[in-house]
Structure formats: C-alpha cells, structure tokens
Scaffold this motif. Structure first.
Motif, PDB file in Angstrom:
ATOM      1  N   GLU A 192       0.831  -1.209   0.000  1.00  0.00           N
ATOM      2  CA  GLU A 192       0.000   0.000   0.000  1.00  0.00           C
ATOM      3  C   GLU A 192       0.865   1.257   0.000  1.00  0.00           C
ATOM      4  OE1 GLU A 192      -2.491  -0.472   3.440  1.00  0.00           O
ATOM      5  OE2 GLU A 192      -4.216  -0.913   2.172  1.00  0.00           O
ATOM      6  N   TYR A 193       1.907   1.272   0.809  1.00  0.00           N
ATOM      7  CA  TYR A 193       2.802   2.427   0.888  1.00  0.00           C
ATOM      8  C   TYR A 193       3.447   2.701  -0.462  1.00  0.00           C
ATOM      9  CZ  TYR A 193       6.661   5.373   2.434  1.00  0.00           C
ATOM     10  OH  TYR A 193       7.556   6.396   2.573  1.00  0.00           O
ATOM     11  N   ARG A 194       3.916   1.646  -1.131  1.00  0.00           N
ATOM     12  CA  ARG A 194       4.551   1.825  -2.440  1.00  0.00           C
ATOM     13  C   ARG A 194       3.549   2.323  -3.471  1.00  0.00           C
ATOM     14  NH1 ARG A 194       8.336  -3.594  -2.619  1.00  0.00           N
ATOM     15  NH2 ARG A 194       9.921  -2.814  -1.193  1.00  0.00           N
ATOM     16  N   MET A 195       2.328   1.814  -3.406  1.00  0.00           N
ATOM     17  CA  MET A 195       1.322   2.263  -4.370  1.00  0.00           C
ATOM     18  C   MET A 195       0.968   3.731  -4.147  1.00  0.00           C
ATOM     19  SD  MET A 195       0.804  -0.016  -6.563  1.00  0.00           S
ATOM     20  CE  MET A 195       2.515  -0.458  -6.397  1.00  0.00           C
ATOM     21  N   LYS A 196       0.956   4.170  -2.886  1.00  0.00           N
ATOM     22  CA  LYS A 196       0.724   5.590  -2.608  1.00  0.00           C
ATOM     23  C   LYS A 196       1.852   6.436  -3.185  1.00  0.00           C
ATOM     24  CE  LYS A 196      -2.023   5.066   1.578  1.00  0.00           C
ATOM     25  NZ  LYS A 196      -2.049   5.229   3.039  1.00  0.00           N
ATOM     26  N   GLN A 197       3.088   5.939  -3.035  1.00  0.00           N
ATOM     27  CA  GLN A 197       4.229   6.674  -3.584  1.00  0.00           C
ATOM     28  C   GLN A 197       4.121   6.768  -5.107  1.00  0.00           C
ATOM     29  OE1 GLN A 197       7.571   4.461  -2.086  1.00  0.00           O
ATOM     30  NE2 GLN A 197       7.974   5.990  -0.485  1.00  0.00           N
ATOM     31  N   VAL A 198       3.744   5.671  -5.748  1.00  0.00           N
ATOM     32  CA  VAL A 198       3.617   5.669  -7.206  1.00  0.00           C
ATOM     33  C   VAL A 198       2.510   6.622  -7.634  1.00  0.00           C
ATOM     34  CG1 VAL A 198       2.918   4.241  -9.165  1.00  0.00           C
ATOM     35  CG2 VAL A 198       4.586   3.376  -7.526  1.00  0.00           C
ATOM     36  N   THR A 199       1.393   6.575  -6.904  1.00  0.00           N
ATOM     37  CA  THR A 199       0.271   7.458  -7.229  1.00  0.00           C
ATOM     38  C   THR A 199       0.675   8.924  -7.087  1.00  0.00           C
ATOM     39  OG1 THR A 199      -1.277   5.779  -6.442  1.00  0.00           O
ATOM     40  CG2 THR A 199      -2.122   8.013  -6.669  1.00  0.00           C
ATOM     41  N   LEU A 200       1.365   9.245  -6.004  1.00  0.00           N
ATOM     42  CA  LEU A 200       1.829  10.624  -5.812  1.00  0.00           C
ATOM     43  C   LEU A 200       2.805  11.027  -6.912  1.00  0.00           C
ATOM     44  CD1 LEU A 200       2.306  10.777  -1.954  1.00  0.00           C
ATOM     45  CD2 LEU A 200       0.553  11.898  -3.312  1.00  0.00           C
ATOM     46  N   SER A 201       3.680  10.138  -7.283  1.00  0.00           N
ATOM     47  CA  SER A 201       4.637  10.438  -8.344  1.00  0.00           C
ATOM     48  C   SER A 201       3.912  10.722  -9.660  1.00  0.00           C
ATOM     49  CB  SER A 201       5.596   9.263  -8.502  1.00  0.00           C
ATOM     50  OG  SER A 201       6.460   9.470  -9.574  1.00  0.00           O
ATOM     51  N   ILE A 202       2.911   9.941  -9.969  1.00  0.00           N
ATOM     52  CA  ILE A 202       2.145  10.152 -11.204  1.00  0.00           C
ATOM     53  C   ILE A 202       1.414  11.488 -11.143  1.00  0.00           C
ATOM     54  CG2 ILE A 202       0.149   9.320 -12.520  1.00  0.00           C
ATOM     55  CD1 ILE A 202       1.079   6.474 -11.826  1.00  0.00           C
ATOM     56  N   GLN A 203       0.826  11.793  -9.995  1.00  0.00           N
ATOM     57  CA  GLN A 203       0.115  13.065  -9.854  1.00  0.00           C
ATOM     58  C   GLN A 203       1.069  14.249  -9.996  1.00  0.00           C
ATOM     59  OE1 GLN A 203      -1.831  12.735  -6.080  1.00  0.00           O
ATOM     60  NE2 GLN A 203      -3.563  11.563  -6.902  1.00  0.00           N
ATOM     61  N   ILE A 204       2.249  14.128  -9.415  1.00  0.00           N
ATOM     62  CA  ILE A 204       3.240  15.205  -9.525  1.00  0.00           C
ATOM     63  C   ILE A 204       3.660  15.389 -10.981  1.00  0.00           C
ATOM     64  CG2 ILE A 204       5.636  15.807  -8.982  1.00  0.00           C
ATOM     65  CD1 ILE A 204       5.131  14.594  -6.187  1.00  0.00           C
ATOM     66  N   ASN A 205       3.893  14.306 -11.677  1.00  0.00           N
ATOM     67  CA  ASN A 205       4.271  14.404 -13.090  1.00  0.00           C
ATOM     68  C   ASN A 205       3.142  15.014 -13.914  1.00  0.00           C
ATOM     69  OD1 ASN A 205       6.840  13.371 -12.820  1.00  0.00           O
ATOM     70  ND2 ASN A 205       6.179  11.263 -13.135  1.00  0.00           N
ATOM     71  N   ASN A 206       1.907  14.665 -13.636  1.00  0.00           N
ATOM     72  CA  ASN A 206       0.771  15.251 -14.352  1.00  0.00           C
ATOM     73  C   ASN A 206       0.661  16.744 -14.079  1.00  0.00           C
ATOM     74  OD1 ASN A 206       0.043  12.825 -15.527  1.00  0.00           O
ATOM     75  ND2 ASN A 206      -1.490  12.326 -13.973  1.00  0.00           N
ATOM     76  N   LEU A 207       0.876  17.151 -12.835  1.00  0.00           N
ATOM     77  CA  LEU A 207       0.833  18.584 -12.509  1.00  0.00           C
ATOM     78  C   LEU A 207       1.972  19.339 -13.204  1.00  0.00           C
ATOM     79  CD1 LEU A 207      -0.052  18.479  -8.712  1.00  0.00           C
ATOM     80  CD2 LEU A 207      -1.504  19.251 -10.587  1.00  0.00           C
ATOM     81  N   LYS A 208       3.144  18.731 -13.266  1.00  0.00           N
ATOM     82  CA  LYS A 208       4.269  19.365 -13.972  1.00  0.00           C
ATOM     83  C   LYS A 208       3.929  19.563 -15.447  1.00  0.00           C
ATOM     84  CE  LYS A 208       8.118  17.816 -11.087  1.00  0.00           C
ATOM     85  NZ  LYS A 208       9.321  16.970 -11.012  1.00  0.00           N
ATOM     86  N   ARG A 209       3.294  18.558 -16.035  1.00  0.00           N
ATOM     87  CA  ARG A 209       2.911  18.681 -17.455  1.00  0.00           C
ATOM     88  C   ARG A 209       1.907  19.798 -17.663  1.00  0.00           C
ATOM     89  NH1 ARG A 209       2.072  12.267 -18.629  1.00  0.00           N
ATOM     90  NH2 ARG A 209       4.256  11.716 -18.595  1.00  0.00           N
ATOM     91  N   GLU A 210       0.948  19.886 -16.735  1.00  0.00           N
ATOM     92  CA  GLU A 210      -0.044  20.975 -16.857  1.00  0.00           C
ATOM     93  C   GLU A 210       0.609  22.332 -16.690  1.00  0.00           C
ATOM     94  OE1 GLU A 210      -3.363  20.396 -14.257  1.00  0.00           O
ATOM     95  OE2 GLU A 210      -3.757  18.377 -15.004  1.00  0.00           O
ATOM     96  N   ILE A 211       1.554  22.435 -15.757  1.00  0.00           N
ATOM     97  CA  ILE A 211       2.272  23.693 -15.560  1.00  0.00           C
ATOM     98  C   ILE A 211       3.087  24.037 -16.799  1.00  0.00           C
ATOM     99  CG2 ILE A 211       4.138  24.786 -14.257  1.00  0.00           C
ATOM    100  CD1 ILE A 211       3.057  23.357 -11.773  1.00  0.00           C
ATOM    101  N   ASP A 212       3.741  23.022 -17.383  1.00  0.00           N
ATOM    102  CA  ASP A 212       4.516  23.239 -18.596  1.00  0.00           C
ATOM    103  C   ASP A 212       3.620  23.712 -19.746  1.00  0.00           C
ATOM    104  OD1 ASP A 212       6.874  22.623 -17.344  1.00  0.00           O
ATOM    105  OD2 ASP A 212       6.942  20.532 -18.060  1.00  0.00           O
ATOM    106  N   LYS A 213       2.419  23.182 -19.814  1.00  0.00           N
ATOM    107  CA  LYS A 213       1.480  23.601 -20.862  1.00  0.00           C
ATOM    108  C   LYS A 213       1.085  25.065 -20.685  1.00  0.00           C
ATOM    109  CE  LYS A 213      -0.691  19.135 -21.755  1.00  0.00           C
ATOM    110  NZ  LYS A 213      -1.941  18.353 -21.627  1.00  0.00           N
ATOM    111  N   LEU A 214       0.929  25.480 -19.423  1.00  0.00           N
ATOM    112  CA  LEU A 214       0.533  26.843 -19.161  1.00  0.00           C
ATOM    113  C   LEU A 214       1.664  27.830 -19.376  1.00  0.00           C
ATOM    114  CD1 LEU A 214      -1.567  26.343 -15.891  1.00  0.00           C
ATOM    115  CD2 LEU A 214      -2.433  26.765 -18.190  1.00  0.00           C
ATOM    116  N   VAL A 215       2.876  27.398 -19.200  1.00  0.00           N
ATOM    117  CA  VAL A 215       4.023  28.291 -19.337  1.00  0.00           C
ATOM    118  C   VAL A 215       4.409  28.415 -20.744  1.00  0.00           C
ATOM    119  CG1 VAL A 215       6.453  28.608 -18.864  1.00  0.00           C
ATOM    120  CG2 VAL A 215       4.939  27.799 -17.076  1.00  0.00           C
TER     121      VAL A 215
END
Length: 79
Positions: free
Chosen positions: A56-79
């Motif tokens: 469960e802990y590892r899956m939370k880490q993976v989920t957070l990593s995916i969310q962070i990468n998605n947010l970075k992509r959205e920020i990159d799109k806006l910039v």
C-alpha cells in the motif's frame, strides 16, 4: 549363537497403564505440534499483513509520483 525353536519364549502383553502412557505421550506430542503450528500460522499471517502494508505504501508513492508528473505537465502547458 544358535537359537533353538523348541524353547518357549514368553510374550509380554502391554498393560493398560502402558497403553495409557503411550496415549498420553502421543497427545502431548500432538499438542506441542499444534501449538508450534499455531505460532507459525500467526507469524505467517503477520508477515502477510506487513507485506500488504508495504505494498500500500509503495502504491501511494507511485500514485503521488504520477500526480506530480501530471501537474508538472499541466504547468509546462501553461508556461
């Protein structure tokens, strides 16, 4: 040494106390094995619980990593 078969050899039959003693020893042995098996089962169960918590802990880490990468992509799109 030569054994002669014309002699009579007494056969000792087990008495009730001997059979009771053998039964009691067998019960003690089976109880000890059962207690040992219960301890092993409890340890295996605890191990699987810890294993699931780590999963469960590892899956939370993976989920957070995916969310962070998605947010970075959205920020990159806006910039």
């Amino acid at each position: 040494m030569k054994i002669s078969y014309d002699k009579w050899y007494p056969i000792v039959q087990p008495t009730a106390t001997t059979q009771t003693d053998v039964f009691a020893k067998r019960v003690e042995k089976l109880d000890a094995e059962r207690a040992n098996q219960v301890q092993v089962d409890n340890r295996v169960k605890k191990f699987h619980q810890y294993e699931y918590e780590i999963y469960e802990y590892r899956m939370k880490q993976v989920t957070l990593s995916i969310q962070i990468n998605n947010l970075k992509r959205e920020i990159d799109k806006l910039v």
